[in-house]
Design a protein around this motif. Sequence first.
Motif: not given
Length: 117
Positions: A10-27, A84-90
């Motif tokens: 949960x983040x307020x509008x205008x704030x920031x968030x970082x998503x991570x994706x860990x990948x495995x199983x092949x090159x 600069x997240x927006x409610x539409x990014x939900x």
Amino acid sequence: VQLQASGGGLVQAGGSLRLSCSASGRTFVNYKMGWFRQAPGKEREFVASITWNLGSTYYTDSVKGRFTISRVRAENMAYLQMNSVKPDDTAVYYCAAGPTSTNYIHWGQGTQVTVSS
């Protein structure tokens, strides 16, 4: 191939968030990594992608200038920096992978991002 997305919350509008994706199983040479999202009642949509080899990036218009996709090849990690997240990014955000020249064929579980106004 396993893709594990994390970092949502949960983040307020205008704030920031970082998503991570860990990948495995092949090159992931000659692959691309992508982020997609699906809001309630809407179809899943493309957000951003990056080619594993050269790091070429692509964004949907609504996030250009606000989101940045990156990857760390040595760690098999991809990221989505959301500023600069927006409610539409939900939405539930998914990471995906596939050969550079074809469709995405591997999908991770989603991570929920909620932007409050």
